[in-house]
Motif scaffolding. Structure first.
Motif, PDB file in Angstrom:
ATOM      1  N   VAL A 179      -5.267 -25.695   1.511  1.00 16.17           N
ATOM      2  CA  VAL A 179      -6.589 -26.348   1.583  1.00 16.17           C
ATOM      3  C   VAL A 179      -7.249 -26.316   0.210  1.00 16.17           C
ATOM      4  CG1 VAL A 179      -8.901 -26.196   2.590  1.00 16.17           C
ATOM      5  CG2 VAL A 179      -6.899 -25.783   4.028  1.00 16.17           C
ATOM      6  N   TYR A 180      -7.183 -25.176  -0.454  1.00 15.27           N
ATOM      7  CA  TYR A 180      -7.820 -24.998  -1.763  1.00 15.27           C
ATOM      8  C   TYR A 180      -7.303 -26.017  -2.773  1.00 15.27           C
ATOM      9  CZ  TYR A 180      -8.554 -22.579  -6.290  1.00 15.27           C
ATOM     10  OH  TYR A 180      -8.882 -22.259  -7.582  1.00 15.27           O
ATOM     11  N   GLU A 181      -5.974 -26.191  -2.818  1.00 10.26           N
ATOM     12  CA  GLU A 181      -5.411 -27.104  -3.820  1.00 10.26           C
ATOM     13  C   GLU A 181      -5.565 -28.571  -3.429  1.00 10.26           C
ATOM     14  OE1 GLU A 181      -1.574 -25.931  -5.278  1.00 10.26           O
ATOM     15  OE2 GLU A 181      -2.589 -24.385  -6.471  1.00 10.26           O
ATOM     16  N   SER A 220      -9.064 -15.336  -8.019  1.00  7.64           N
ATOM     17  CA  SER A 220      -8.596 -14.372  -9.041  1.00  7.64           C
ATOM     18  C   SER A 220      -7.121 -14.039  -8.856  1.00  7.64           C
ATOM     19  CB  SER A 220      -9.419 -13.099  -8.971  1.00  7.64           C
ATOM     20  OG  SER A 220     -10.791 -13.402  -8.998  1.00  7.64           O
ATOM     21  N   ASN A 221      -6.709 -13.830  -7.591  1.00  5.90           N
ATOM     22  CA  ASN A 221      -5.302 -13.478  -7.333  1.00  5.90           C
ATOM     23  C   ASN A 221      -4.388 -14.674  -7.548  1.00  5.90           C
ATOM     24  OD1 ASN A 221      -5.819 -10.805  -6.624  1.00  5.90           O
ATOM     25  ND2 ASN A 221      -6.387 -11.379  -4.549  1.00  5.90           N
ATOM     26  N   HIS A 222      -4.892 -15.867  -7.172  1.00  6.10           N
ATOM     27  CA  HIS A 222      -4.074 -17.085  -7.226  1.00  6.10           C
ATOM     28  C   HIS A 222      -3.891 -17.557  -8.673  1.00  6.10           C
ATOM     29  CE1 HIS A 222      -2.166 -20.594  -5.765  1.00  6.10           C
ATOM     30  NE2 HIS A 222      -3.147 -21.437  -6.052  1.00  6.10           N
ATOM     31  N   MET A 223      -4.903 -17.270  -9.500  1.00  4.43           N
ATOM     32  CA  MET A 223      -4.892 -17.694 -10.904  1.00  4.43           C
ATOM     33  C   MET A 223      -3.677 -17.173 -11.667  1.00  4.43           C
ATOM     34  SD  MET A 223      -8.322 -17.155 -13.100  1.00  4.43           S
ATOM     35  CE  MET A 223      -9.734 -17.866 -12.333  1.00  4.43           C
ATOM     36  N   GLU A 224      -3.221 -15.973 -11.294  1.00  2.59           N
ATOM     37  CA  GLU A 224      -2.174 -15.317 -12.078  1.00  2.59           C
ATOM     38  C   GLU A 224      -0.806 -15.982 -11.941  1.00  2.59           C
ATOM     39  OE1 GLU A 224      -2.156 -11.121 -11.720  1.00  2.59           O
ATOM     40  OE2 GLU A 224      -4.301 -10.950 -12.073  1.00  2.59           O
ATOM     41  N   GLU A 225      -0.565 -16.623 -10.756  1.00  2.00           N
ATOM     42  CA  GLU A 225       0.764 -17.239 -10.622  1.00  2.00           C
ATOM     43  C   GLU A 225       0.733 -18.768 -10.563  1.00  2.00           C
ATOM     44  OE1 GLU A 225      -0.058 -15.825  -6.215  1.00  2.00           O
ATOM     45  OE2 GLU A 225       0.280 -14.671  -8.027  1.00  2.00           O
ATOM     46  N   SER A 226      -0.458 -19.358 -10.740  1.00  2.00           N
ATOM     47  CA  SER A 226      -0.552 -20.815 -10.595  1.00  2.00           C
ATOM     48  C   SER A 226      -0.705 -21.493 -11.960  1.00  2.00           C
ATOM     49  CB  SER A 226      -1.762 -21.123  -9.710  1.00  2.00           C
ATOM     50  OG  SER A 226      -2.162 -22.455  -9.908  1.00  2.00           O
ATOM     51  N   PRO A 227      -0.144 -22.674 -12.126  1.00  2.00           N
ATOM     52  CA  PRO A 227      -0.225 -23.351 -13.434  1.00  2.00           C
ATOM     53  C   PRO A 227      -1.521 -24.156 -13.642  1.00  2.00           C
ATOM     54  CG  PRO A 227       1.186 -24.596 -11.957  1.00  2.00           C
ATOM     55  CD  PRO A 227       0.719 -23.397 -11.183  1.00  2.00           C
ATOM     56  N   LEU A 278     -10.640 -22.810 -13.480  1.00  2.00           N
ATOM     57  CA  LEU A 278     -11.836 -22.545 -14.280  1.00  2.00           C
ATOM     58  C   LEU A 278     -13.014 -23.396 -13.806  1.00  2.00           C
ATOM     59  CD1 LEU A 278     -10.300 -22.174 -17.850  1.00  2.00           C
ATOM     60  CD2 LEU A 278     -11.113 -20.377 -16.353  1.00  2.00           C
ATOM     61  N   LEU A 279     -12.704 -24.596 -13.297  1.00  2.00           N
ATOM     62  CA  LEU A 279     -13.747 -25.465 -12.728  1.00  2.00           C
ATOM     63  C   LEU A 279     -14.386 -24.785 -11.515  1.00  2.00           C
ATOM     64  CD1 LEU A 279     -14.633 -28.305 -13.564  1.00  2.00           C
ATOM     65  CD2 LEU A 279     -13.182 -29.232 -11.776  1.00  2.00           C
ATOM     66  N   TRP A 280     -13.558 -24.224 -10.635  1.00  2.00           N
ATOM     67  CA  TRP A 280     -14.058 -23.496  -9.453  1.00  2.00           C
ATOM     68  C   TRP A 280     -14.953 -22.320  -9.878  1.00  2.00           C
ATOM     69  CZ3 TRP A 280     -13.986 -24.062  -4.209  1.00  2.00           C
ATOM     70  CH2 TRP A 280     -13.148 -25.043  -3.666  1.00  2.00           C
ATOM     71  N   ASN A 291      -8.773 -13.109 -18.670  1.00  2.00           N
ATOM     72  CA  ASN A 291      -8.299 -12.519 -19.933  1.00  2.00           C
ATOM     73  C   ASN A 291      -6.799 -12.725 -20.113  1.00  2.00           C
ATOM     74  OD1 ASN A 291     -10.807 -11.685 -20.598  1.00  2.00           O
ATOM     75  ND2 ASN A 291     -10.519  -9.531 -20.081  1.00  2.00           N
ATOM     76  N   ARG A 292      -6.061 -12.551 -18.991  1.00  2.00           N
ATOM     77  CA  ARG A 292      -4.601 -12.732 -19.063  1.00  2.00           C
ATOM     78  C   ARG A 292      -4.254 -14.185 -19.393  1.00  2.00           C
ATOM     79  NH1 ARG A 292      -1.367  -9.931 -14.419  1.00  2.00           N
ATOM     80  NH2 ARG A 292      -2.321  -8.161 -15.448  1.00  2.00           N
ATOM     81  N   MET A 293      -5.014 -15.096 -18.764  1.00  2.00           N
ATOM     82  CA  MET A 293      -4.804 -16.529 -19.011  1.00  2.00           C
ATOM     83  C   MET A 293      -5.080 -16.858 -20.479  1.00  2.00           C
ATOM     84  SD  MET A 293      -6.720 -19.495 -16.908  1.00  2.00           S
ATOM     85  CE  MET A 293      -6.325 -19.114 -15.241  1.00  2.00           C
ATOM     86  N   GLN A 294      -6.157 -16.256 -20.996  1.00  2.00           N
ATOM     87  CA  GLN A 294      -6.537 -16.505 -22.388  1.00  2.00           C
ATOM     88  C   GLN A 294      -5.451 -15.997 -23.342  1.00  2.00           C
ATOM     89  OE1 GLN A 294     -10.169 -14.592 -23.462  1.00  2.00           O
ATOM     90  NE2 GLN A 294     -10.254 -15.482 -25.510  1.00  2.00           N
ATOM     91  N   GLU A 295      -4.906 -14.810 -23.041  1.00  2.00           N
ATOM     92  CA  GLU A 295      -3.834 -14.247 -23.888  1.00  2.00           C
ATOM     93  C   GLU A 295      -2.611 -15.171 -23.894  1.00  2.00           C
ATOM     94  OE1 GLU A 295      -2.968 -10.283 -22.521  1.00  2.00           O
ATOM     95  OE2 GLU A 295      -5.042  -9.662 -22.908  1.00  2.00           O
ATOM     96  N   ASP A 296      -2.259 -15.681 -22.685  1.00  2.00           N
ATOM     97  CA  ASP A 296      -1.085 -16.560 -22.593  1.00  2.00           C
ATOM     98  C   ASP A 296      -1.272 -17.824 -23.430  1.00  2.00           C
ATOM     99  OD1 ASP A 296      -0.030 -14.741 -20.912  1.00  2.00           O
ATOM    100  OD2 ASP A 296      -0.339 -15.864 -19.054  1.00  2.00           O
ATOM    101  N   ILE A 297      -2.498 -18.406 -23.356  1.00  2.00           N
ATOM    102  CA  ILE A 297      -2.747 -19.656 -24.089  1.00  2.00           C
ATOM    103  C   ILE A 297      -2.778 -19.396 -25.594  1.00  2.00           C
ATOM    104  CG2 ILE A 297      -4.450 -21.505 -24.460  1.00  2.00           C
ATOM    105  CD1 ILE A 297      -5.211 -21.157 -21.496  1.00  2.00           C
ATOM    106  N   SER A 298      -3.369 -18.250 -25.989  1.00  2.00           N
ATOM    107  CA  SER A 298      -3.489 -17.966 -27.428  1.00  2.00           C
ATOM    108  C   SER A 298      -2.116 -17.771 -28.081  1.00  2.00           C
ATOM    109  CB  SER A 298      -4.369 -16.736 -27.649  1.00  2.00           C
ATOM    110  OG  SER A 298      -3.768 -15.611 -27.054  1.00  2.00           O
ATOM    111  N   LYS A 299      -1.119 -17.409 -27.267  1.00  2.00           N
ATOM    112  CA  LYS A 299       0.228 -17.211 -27.830  1.00  2.00           C
ATOM    113  C   LYS A 299       0.941 -18.544 -28.080  1.00  2.00           C
ATOM    114  CE  LYS A 299       0.970 -12.747 -25.615  1.00  2.00           C
ATOM    115  NZ  LYS A 299       1.463 -12.140 -24.379  1.00  2.00           N
TER     116      LYS A 299
END
Length: 817
Positions: free
Chosen positions: A733-735, A762-769, A775-777, A808-816
């Motif tokens: 439903v969320y997606e 928060s939990n879904h963010m870690e494994e979803s592309p 971030l909009l949500w 923060n984890r998402m930001q680290e991944d993008i900064s790399k």
């Protein structure tokens, strides 16, 4: 105004006596507080007090291995069987004698109870309604003196019992001819505890004089005898200190021992290597418990009312709490209703968080009892007035005492008021009958107001801050225009000593309470009496143990010493030296509701009628001092001053008296708090009954959710998915919600689903592309519900932390990249 306030929490008391008990997951701790049980959630940093009450103070608690059943047993052996998850009492039973220990077997099928010289084993009750939930299994005898503890083997086939007769016995749970009860004797003082090792081939027994014996099962070939033998003897070497309690953790082989000196030690078994020895209290440690993982140790000290949870590997406190050592005298709510400050006879000022139930700062600058505390209306400042002759101002951002106000000659301060701007502070004296006025900015004494002829019992500023009202034992209430040129005074005369006074939130009406039980309402502008309530009959109740008259004929405790208007000014709540708190309607002068703050018979003044069988020639049975009959020297020593009634309650006067010293409504109007003998009681409107039309759906099924989603009713589909709580459906439903509809969905989302949605994202963010989508949500959620989230920031703390971690984890991944 709503009046269905229910008991919601007990702060200010964290441990009174009895044993501490961790939940099976090791994340929460159960502690007995008087006749109630409090659960401390150590991971989410919250505390909660169960609504049920035992008849008297709780002496033992036990939780079943699957955390479904809780046994709480009071001093006289009355037990409550509680459904732990639903917090409901299932059954009451009486063992008819005081219980020293109670333990569930590891498989949860039995529980053993130590009563006197015997151990009674019962089958554990089920959840279905039974005619008699407690089914008796067997009574084990053989000890010549009182049993001190019970410990089960890890396979639940045997249990150890220790006794004051200096022996330990091994009992089989299933009685057969193969195994008889074995007695282990070798100590010279009574045995406090005994434990099986992990492989059950060794037994450790600990005696009160600090000796540890290790027993090993040895099979002898010569005479074909198998027996337990002492293989080594160890000493704790704590000079003069006795062993009070101990606990053993099988998985990590850790033995924790608490001593009468307030020191505890950790030993690694069976080598007996000392890992730590630490002093954590000035008084003896009464209870120790180890959590499931063996990382956290919980200690309780009943003399000081301390509760500590210590992580031994990192050598840090997980929890360190202590209530007021003596009576709690006063309380005050902060402007947003989130914090409560209390002051006590021990000279301490404590600030409590109402959401978590924890005290987060203690100020101990005062050298005598604190009589009044008051938050400033603006800014993070707290004021307190004390009998040590000082008024102090505390900064709640830096946690320091930044101003101390004193009078030219030493006097005792009894009352306090702060004007709405927070610039002026006033205090009333007990011995010179004057009101002192200081400037908060400079700390200078601006004025001394005289006119009263008795101790000043109450002070209050009007909400506009232009008028100051004072009440006194001289039978008058005076309204002072302290900022005006003429210093105009209006005197309102009463028929008896005035005990307290309060302004209505709009400042147009005053309420005062007198010693004869009257509550009087006054019009401020005209200075005339508008109405009065005769409250003597409403608050009277409870006969004290040494009263010569019945409760209704006794004059003590028939007046209100604390009054407070509700936030909308329609009601007044009142409390005094009684077990009752009364809520009155101002307009109709009617008693709307009467709350009994405690049913604990360990307090004086709870019983309505005294039983003549408890009267002896030496006086009431409950008040006879039995300390001289105690078996241990340190318990027999009487350290209190002769005739004292306050302070050392454990020796002189056996029963503390039930009373409410101070009572206040929360500025939000959703709760009220009372500073009582039991601690800080909080009553609030029932938050769980939020009307949610989605809850009325009968047919919430995966098919109906997908159907709702197809019809583009996104909000309803999302809420139905949360109601069903199937993660793959919530995910779907969320997606499926289009980005342009996110704002509309969030705007109408019921508040009770905000936390669940935040945690899900928060939990879904870690494994979803879908980075931008998440971030909009998050941004729409924070902009739409920002105010609500800020007001309830404590409830959403864990969700915010989860979200911060994910972003923060998402930001680290993008900064790399």
């Amino acid at each position: 105004m709503k009046t269905d306030f229910k008991f919601s929490n007990l702060c200010g008391t964290v441990y009174t006596k009895g044993n501490l008990c961790f939940t099976p997951d090791g994340n929460s701790l159960l502690s007995p507080v008087g006749n109630r049980v409090t659960l401390f959630d150590l991971v989410n940093n919250k505390s909660f007090t169960f609504p049920f009450e035992n008849k008297k103070n709780i002496s033992r608690i036990a939780l079943s291995p699957n955390a479904s059943l809780l046994l709480s047993i009071d001093e006289e052996g009355r037990v409550l069987l509680v459904n732990f998850q639903r917090r409901v009492v299932l059954h009451e039973f009486n063992f008819k004698s005081s219980v020293v220990d109670v333990q569930f077997s590891p498989d949860g099928k039995y529980f053993g109870v130590a009563v006197g010289k015997t151990i009674k084993v019962w089958k554990s009750p089920g959840f279905n309604r039974e005619f008699a939930p407690f089914i008796f299994h067997h009574q084990y005898t053989g000890h010549y003196d009182d049993v001190t503890s019970i410990t089960w083997s890890s396979d639940s086939r045997f249990f150890l019992s220790t006794s004051k007769d200096m022996t330990t016995k091994i009992h089989p749970i299933l009685l057969n001819n193969e195994f008889n009860t074995v007695t282990l004797s070798g100590h010279r003082d009574y045995v406090v505890n005994a434990f099986f090792s992990g492989n059950q081939e060794s037994i450790y027994t600990i005696s009160k004089d600090g000796v540890l014996l290790i027993w090993v099962f040895i099979a002898s070939n010569e005479d074909k005898h198998e027996r337990w033998r002492i293989t080594s003897r160890h000493y704790f070497n704590q000079s003069g200190a006795k062993v009070i309690c101990s606990a053993y953790h099988i998985k990590s082989n850790l033995l924790v021992v608490g001593f009468s000196s307030g020191i505890f030690g950790i030993w690694e078994m069976p080598e007996f290597n000392n890992i730590h020895t630490l002093s954590i209290s000035q008084k003896k440690i009464n209870s120790v418990s180890i959590n499931e993982t063996g990382e956290w140790l919980a200690f309780g000290s009943s003399k000081l009312g301390q509760l500590l949870v210590w992580e031994w590997q990192s050598e840090s406190y997980v929890l360190k709490q202590q209530g007021h050592f003596y009576d709690m005298n006063t309380l005050s709510y902060s402007n947003d209703g989130q914090y409560i400050a209390t002051g006590g006879d021990d000279g301490k000022v404590k600030v409590w968080n109402t959401m978590s139930g924890f005290c987060f700062v203690t100020f101990s600058e005062h050298s005598s009892g604190v009589m009044m505390v008051e938050f400033a209306k603006s800014g993070q400042v707290l004021f307190s007035a004390s009998l040590d002759g000082t008024v102090r101002a505390f900064d709640l951002i830096r946690y320091r005492n930044f101003r101390t106000f004193t009078s030219p000659t030493p006097i005792q301060f009894f009352s306090l008021a702060v004007d709405p701007s927070g610039e002026i502070v006033c205090a009333g004296s007990m011995d010179t009958f004057e009101v002192f006025v200081w400037s908060v900015q400079t700390g200078k004494l601006l004025d001394i107001i005289t006119g009263h002829e008795g101790p000043i019992s109450g002070l209050a500023f009007s909400p506009s801050g232009l008028l100051l009202v004072s009440s006194s034992w001289d039978g008058t209430v005076r309204i002072w225009d302290i900022f005006g040129r003429g210093k105009h005074v209006e005197v309102l005369r009463h028929n008896s000593d005035v005990l307290t006074v309060a302004f209505r939130p709009d400042g147009k009406q005053l309420v005062s309470s007198t010693l004869d039980g009257q509550i009087t309402f006054w019009d401020v502008e005209s200075g005339t009496q508008v109405a009065s309530i005769e409250g003597r009959k409403d608050i009277s109740g409870g006969r004290k143990e040494n009263d010569r008259r019945t409760a209704e004929n006794s004059s003590s405790g028939k007046s209100f010493n604390s009054l407070c208007y509700s936030a909308d000014g329609s009601c007044v709540i009142a409390g005094g030296n009684s077990k009752y708190v009364c809520l009155y309607d101002v307009e109709g002068q009617l008693l709307i509701k009467k709350y009994q703050i405690s049913h604990n018979l360990s307090f004086d003044g709870i019983r309505e009628f005294l039983n003549s069988k408890y009267m002896t020639e030496a006086g009431p049975l409950n008040l006879i001092d039995l300390t001289g009959d105690a078996s241990d020297l340190e318990d027999r020593l009487d350290v209190s001053l002769p005739g004292t009634q306050k302070g050392d309650l454990s020796v002189r006067r056996v029963m503390p008296e039930i009373r409410t010293k101070s009572i206040k409504f929360s500025p939000t109007g959703r709760s009220w708090a009372a500073a009582s003998t039991e601690g800080l009681l909080i009553y609030s409107l029932d938050e769980t009954l939020v009307f949610d039309p989605f809850d009325l759906e009968m047919d919430i099924t995966p098919a109906s959710i997908l159907e709702t989603l197809r019809s583009a009713d996104f909000l309803k589909a999302l809420v139905m998915a949360f109601r069903l709580n199937e993660s793959h459906l919530i995910h779907k439903v969320y997606e499926a919600i289009p980005p342009e509809d996110i704002e509309l969905v969030i705007k109408d989302l019921p508040e009770k689903y905000i936390d669940r949605l935040l945690k899900f994202i928060s939990n879904h963010m870690e494994e979803s592309p879908h980075i931008e989508f998440h971030l909009l949500w998050v941004s729409k959620m924070l902009t739409t519900h920002g105010k609500y989230l800020k007001q309830h920031s404590n409830e959403f703390n864990s969700s915010f932390r989860l979200m911060q971690k994910a972003i923060n984890r998402m930001q680290e991944d993008i900064s790399k990249l």
